[in-house]
Design an enzyme around this catalytic site. Structure first.
Site, PDB file in Angstrom:
ATOM      1  CE  LYS A   1      -2.157  10.824   2.855  1.00 20.14           C
ATOM      2  NZ  LYS A   1      -2.879   9.943   1.924  1.00 20.14           N
TER       3      LYS A   1
ATOM      4  CE  LYS B   1     -14.022   6.040   0.759  1.00 24.58           C
ATOM      5  NZ  LYS B   1     -13.181   6.104   1.966  1.00 24.58           N
TER       6      LYS B   1
ATOM      7  CE  LYS C   1      -6.182  13.931   0.065  1.00 27.11           C
ATOM      8  NZ  LYS C   1      -6.410  12.675  -0.624  1.00 27.11           N
ATOM      9  NE  ARG C   2      -2.947  10.177   9.877  1.00 20.11           N
ATOM     10  CZ  ARG C   2      -2.595   9.285  10.803  1.00 20.11           C
ATOM     11  NH1 ARG C   2      -3.445   8.332  11.152  1.00 20.11           N
ATOM     12  NH2 ARG C   2      -1.427   9.340  11.400  1.00 20.11           N
TER      13      ARG C   2
ATOM     14  CB  THR D   1     -10.120   4.827  -1.095  1.00 22.90           C
ATOM     15  OG1 THR D   1      -9.599   5.231   0.178  1.00 22.90           O
ATOM     16  CG2 THR D   1      -9.433   3.558  -1.533  1.00 22.90           C
TER      17      THR D   1
ATOM     18  CG  HIS E   1      -1.979  -0.978   1.242  1.00 24.52           C
ATOM     19  ND1 HIS E   1      -3.212  -0.783   0.661  1.00 24.52           N
ATOM     20  CD2 HIS E   1      -2.002  -2.213   1.762  1.00 24.52           C
ATOM     21  CE1 HIS E   1      -3.945  -1.858   0.848  1.00 24.52           C
ATOM     22  NE2 HIS E   1      -3.233  -2.749   1.510  1.00 24.52           N
TER      23      HIS E   1
HETATM   24  C1  26V Z   1       2.375   2.007   8.359  1.00 22.33           C
HETATM   25  C2  26V Z   1       2.523   2.024   9.731  1.00 22.33           C
HETATM   26  C3  26V Z   1       3.878   1.994  10.268  1.00 22.33           C
HETATM   27  C4  26V Z   1       3.976   1.878  11.755  1.00 22.33           C
HETATM   28  C5  26V Z   1       2.855   2.416  12.552  1.00 22.33           C
HETATM   29  C6  26V Z   1       1.490   2.138  12.020  1.00 22.33           C
HETATM   30  C7  26V Z   1       1.399   2.088  10.554  1.00 22.33           C
HETATM   31  C8  26V Z   1       0.156   2.093   9.976  1.00 22.33           C
HETATM   32  C9  26V Z   1       0.021   2.069   8.597  1.00 22.33           C
HETATM   33  C10 26V Z   1       1.131   2.035   7.790  1.00 22.33           C
HETATM   34  C11 26V Z   1       1.014   2.010   6.309  1.00 22.33           C
HETATM   35  C12 26V Z   1      -0.019   2.897   5.782  1.00 22.33           C
HETATM   36  C13 26V Z   1      -0.215   2.609   4.366  1.00 22.33           C
HETATM   37  C14 26V Z   1      -1.509   3.166   3.855  1.00 22.33           C
HETATM   38  O1  26V Z   1      -2.470   3.446   4.555  1.00 22.33           O
HETATM   39  N1  26V Z   1      -1.541   3.292   2.566  1.00 22.33           N
HETATM   40  C15 26V Z   1      -2.706   3.788   1.887  1.00 22.33           C
HETATM   41  O2  26V Z   1      -3.444   2.657   1.439  1.00 22.33           O
HETATM   42  C16 26V Z   1      -4.610   3.045   0.747  1.00 22.33           C
HETATM   43  C17 26V Z   1      -5.372   1.771   0.426  1.00 22.33           C
HETATM   44  O3  26V Z   1      -4.675   1.023  -0.506  1.00 22.33           O
HETATM   45  C18 26V Z   1      -4.258   3.837  -0.487  1.00 22.33           C
HETATM   46  O4  26V Z   1      -5.444   4.250  -1.099  1.00 22.33           O
HETATM   47  C19 26V Z   1      -3.422   5.069  -0.117  1.00 22.33           C
HETATM   48  O5  26V Z   1      -2.972   5.709  -1.285  1.00 22.33           O
HETATM   49  C20 26V Z   1      -2.229   4.623   0.710  1.00 22.33           C
HETATM   50  O6  26V Z   1      -1.532   5.760   1.202  1.00 22.33           O
END
Ligand code: 26V
Length: 798
Positions: free
Chosen positions: A541, A647, A535-536, A643, A356
């Site tokens: 971003k 929406k 978004k985050r 995503t 992701h």
């Molecule tokens: C990494 C970590 C690292 C340590 C702490 C907790 C944590 C939580 C999440 C992540 C990875 C986040 C990756 C993510 O959310 N990617 C998003 O995924 C979406 C669904 O595929 C995509 O639409 C977004 O573009 C992408 O940023």
């Protein structure tokens, strides 16, 4: 329960069921009941109507000997569940009527439900959409995750600064879960590994118990119901009686407190790998419990473990459950005595991995010291997998164990049957960058599955005005066949129909304006364009590109306040990781700019900036239906898919965006003329970074950009602390890794194009309606069908 029975639920039935639960489940009379009691009673009444279909789905899966899909995810951002249940069971009218008869307001009751924020952002919300689509398609499936006591932190602002408070969704009663005290597994950590006559025996020195909590997930029409199984960590020894009897009450409670830490909080950091031991424990905890559960279920049906890959598909949502590879090998080899190679082959036949993100700082790797200490047997297995792969691929130039780290991406790839990216662009970049070598060695393994969103939540339920119009126009078949939204196309040239479309949007905007006024005391004009970025918070971003443009626009308006301006309200929402200082400074900057602009009597009817606190699924459901313009402005090559972008398009908000992630595919489908494109391509981004002084050059070439940056630098938005944002200005004039300055000029151009387009109401509505009509492909039903065909080899049973 079959569909026929579902249809016969009347409002009287539902009312009686609510009253019955109020009395017998909650011990309350209507007179004594609080809002929460009513919400719980309604939830139980709705939940009851899922249970038979739930049993039925389990029975049919066993009877068919069907392959099961398991979705392992550290995050499930499910939000509220009551309305979802009511909508999917098609009980909206009955629920409304029953509550009215009981003297209650439908929306007030729904609003009482806490938003379950068991995820950070896109990855977690995708998992929730997938669960709903899996049920809609009748796929025997189960989601596995962690039952966090505290989900993503609650955000508020003090002096414009982000404040974080613990989220407490479980302090209110939760209607949807069934505790399964009988489904418990002991999960071990640490300890030692002994070689007992060639058999490796792991004896952990720490143990916790994983207890299952099940939430039913009903698909459209309630025809199929799957389970989300979340694990809660408990002590294997709940209570230390010896300590208690000695009077050491704190010590007595310690084992329980320590064990529960594992499922206490969701990690709020979605970019930086913090090397936290606890996070590795969380990952192993839920993955190991899920695998034990999967094997137990498999054993109850089959007695030949070689059948596993034909009966079980396991999807790893990012690398967070990557330990599934070594753990499954351990279970099959160490515990069941299969030869190592066979164990590995079977494991690989079941496992698949979704990537992701390409951001290097978000690619998981663990310090080998920590990893080996917590999982001493697994590190041996990783090495053996790595050695075998190196032997089979002598030209290989990487290792899973570089720089004293265990690299979870490489491990996941090697242990997977299929690896997928989440948009066409992202999948292409995976092949060319992070997994270049592995792709060369295994060219058939990487596939693309462009993300999607569930239209039940993200159109039908969140936007009743538009979804009502759509159903009146083309019937209700679109709800589970979203591509039939294309039947709307002929209507976009009908002025009368366009008026109805525009009226739905206008009412949504008025409703949002009223909510912002009631809840936050903000006054906005619903006639202005609602320009939304939610978004985050992250530099890639580029919320700072958006606010920089707002400043430049404000300055331009001040130069000629009486010129023709298209009134705009820029709305932001999003959380920054607590440790991500730069992202938090961008929040503060936006809030400071908002204070100055909104107080400017000369301009505030033309441009306003609003930052709404505590972005979550519920807030997204309010904002998206009311948006005119969708901001998707990441540096090309950085957003894996997005995503939210889907929406917005679905709800009739055209995009202003870069060629990044799924924006590319959205633009292809809605048509280039209905999308405001700007900025460098992913390739141009890479080349631009090589240009010496790229940011300074961009600033020199664009006086508007220079003036906006100068306003920030001079302290115009932080007069009490003029240097507050100096580092942001320095970043954007210097290193500017995310190329905010270099993309500014083209962004400005595209925004002015938006202004002109919005001023022509008829053609704007046509454009907005075409976005809706042409976004059918972005249903998560389509995505799940792709996974079924390309990855899982699984079938739906309805
Ligand atoms: C990494 C970590 C690292 C340590 C702490 C907790 C944590 C939580 C999440 C992540 C990875 C986040 C990756 C993510 O959310 N990617 C998003 O995924 C979406 C669904 O595929 C995509 O639409 C977004 O573009 C992408 O940023």
């Amino acid at each position: 329960m079959n569909i026929a029975t579902l249809r016969t639920v009347s409002s009287d039935n539902l009312r009686d069921a609510i009253l019955s639960h109020l009395a017998y489940s909650f011990g309350k009379t209507p007179e004594a009941a609080h809002l929460e009691d009513w919400r719980m009673a309604l939830s139980y009444a709705v939940r009851d109507r899922m249970v038979e279909a739930w049993f039925d789905a389990t029975r049919r899966t066993y009877d068919a000997g069907a392959k099961r899909v398991y979705y392992l995810s550290m995050e499930f951002l499910i939000g509220r569940l009551l309305e979802d249940g009511i909508v999917n069971l098609r009980l909206v009218d009955q629920a409304r009527a029953a509550l009215t008869e009981l003297g209650l307001d439908y929306h007030t009751v729904l609003e009482n439900e806490p938003d379950a924020a068991l995820g950070n952002g896109g990855l977690g919300r995708l998992a929730a959409c997938f669960l709903e689509s899996l049920s809609t398609l009748g796929v025997p499936a189960m989601g596995y995750g962690i039952r966090y006591e505290h989900g993503l932190f609650r955000q508020s602002f003090a002096d414009g600064r982000q404040m974080e408070a613990p989220e407490t969704w479980l302090l209110q009663r939760h209607a949807w879960e069934f505790e399964r005290p009988e489904t418990r597994y002991t999960i071990g950590f640490g300890g030692e590994v002994r070689d007992e006559a060639g058999r490796m025996v792991w004896t952990p020195d720490e143990q916790v118990c994983a207890e299952a909590f099940d939430t039913p997930i009903a698909g459209w029409k309630g025809r199929w119901v799957n389970t989300l199984r979340l694990w809660s960590a408990q002590s294997v020894r709940p209570f230390d009686l010896d300590s208690f009897n000695r009077g050491d009450f704190e010590g007595a409670a310690q084992p329980e407190a320590l064990a529960r830490t594992i499922s206490r909080v969701l990690y709020p950091d979605d970019t930086t790998e913090q090397g936290k031991k606890l996070r590795l424990k969380q990952e192993f905890f839920f993955t190991a419990a899920a695998l034990r559960d999967i094997l137990r279920r498999f054993d109850s049906e089959y007695n030949d473990v070689a059948l596993l890959p034909s009966k079980v598909a396991i999807q790893l949502n990012d690398t967070h459950p990557a330990i599934a590879g070594p753990e499954l090998v351990r279970l099959l080899h160490d515990e069941r005595g299969l030869p190592f190679e066979e164990a590995q082959k079977i494991a690989q036949g079941c496992l698949n991995y979704t990537n992701h993100t390409l951001l290097p700082e978000a690619l998981e790797s663990w310090n080998e010291g920590i990893f080996g200490q917590l999982l001493p047997r697994h590190i041996q297995i990783v090495d053996r997998i790595d050695d075998a792969h190196a032997k089979a691929n002598p030209s290989r130039g990487f290792s899973m164990r570089a720089n004293h780290q265990v690299r979870m991406g490489e491990l996941s790839f090697v242990m997977a049957n299929r690896v997928n990216g989440v948009s066409a662009l992202h999948t292409g970049l995976m092949k060319e960058t992070v997994f270049k070598e592995l792709h060369r060695l295994h060219p058939e393994r990487i596939v693309n599955e462009t993300n999607g969103v569930t239209p039940r939540r993200w159109l039908l339920s969140c936007n009743p005005r538009l979804s009502g119009l759509v159903s009146e126009t083309i019937g209700s078949g679109w709800i589970d066949d979203l591509e039939s939204l294309s039947d709307l196309e002929p209507h976009v040239d009908d002025a009368g129909w366009r008026d109805l479309f525009a009226a739905a949007k206008r009412s949504n905007k008025s409703e949002l304006a009223a909510w912002m006024s009631d809840t936050h005391g903000l006054r906005v004009d619903p006639a202005a364009m609602f320009d939304v970025q939610i978004k985050r918070m992250h530099e890639y971003k580029r919320q700072h590109l958006n606010i920089l443009e707002a400043i430049a626009h404000w300055q331009e308006i001040k130069d000629a306040p009486n010129a023709e301006w298209t009134p705009r309200v820029k709305i932001f929402a999003g959380k920054a990781a607590p440790g991500y200082v730069f992202a938090k400074d961008i929040i503060r900057l936006i809030n400071d700019v908002s204070s100055v602009l909104n107080a400017d009597a000369e301009t505030c009817d033309k441009l306003q900036v609003i930052f709404l606190p505590n972005y979550n699924v519920t807030l997204a459901e309010r904002l998206i239906p009311a948006a005119d313009l969708s901001e998707q402005i990441s540096t090309a090559g950085k957003e894996a898919s997005g995503t939210g972008n889907m929406k917005f398009a679905m709800n009739g908000a055209p995009t202003i965006g870069t060629l990044d992630g799924a924006n590319v595919e959205i633009r292809e489908r809605v048509g280039a003329e209905n999308f405001f494109l700007f900025g460098m391509t992913a390739e141009e981004v890479v080349a631009r970074r090589e240009v010496e002084g790229h940011a300074a050059k961009a600033i020199e070439a664009d006086p508007r950009l220079a003036r906006a940056l100068e306003a920030i630098r001079s302290g115009m938005f932080s007069p009490d602390e003029p240097d507050r944002y100096r580092h942001i200005v320095e970043n954007l004039s210097g290193h500017d890794y995310f190329l905010v300055s270099s993309d500014f000029t083209d962004y400005w151009r595209a925004q002015r194009e938006v202004d002109r387009a919005y001023a022509d109401a008829a053609s704007w509505t046509r454009m907005a309606a075409l976005n809706t009509a042409r976004s059918g492909w972005f249903s998560s039903d389509r995505t799940i069908r792709g996974y079924m065909a390309d990855i899982w080899d699984a079938k739906g049973l309805i």
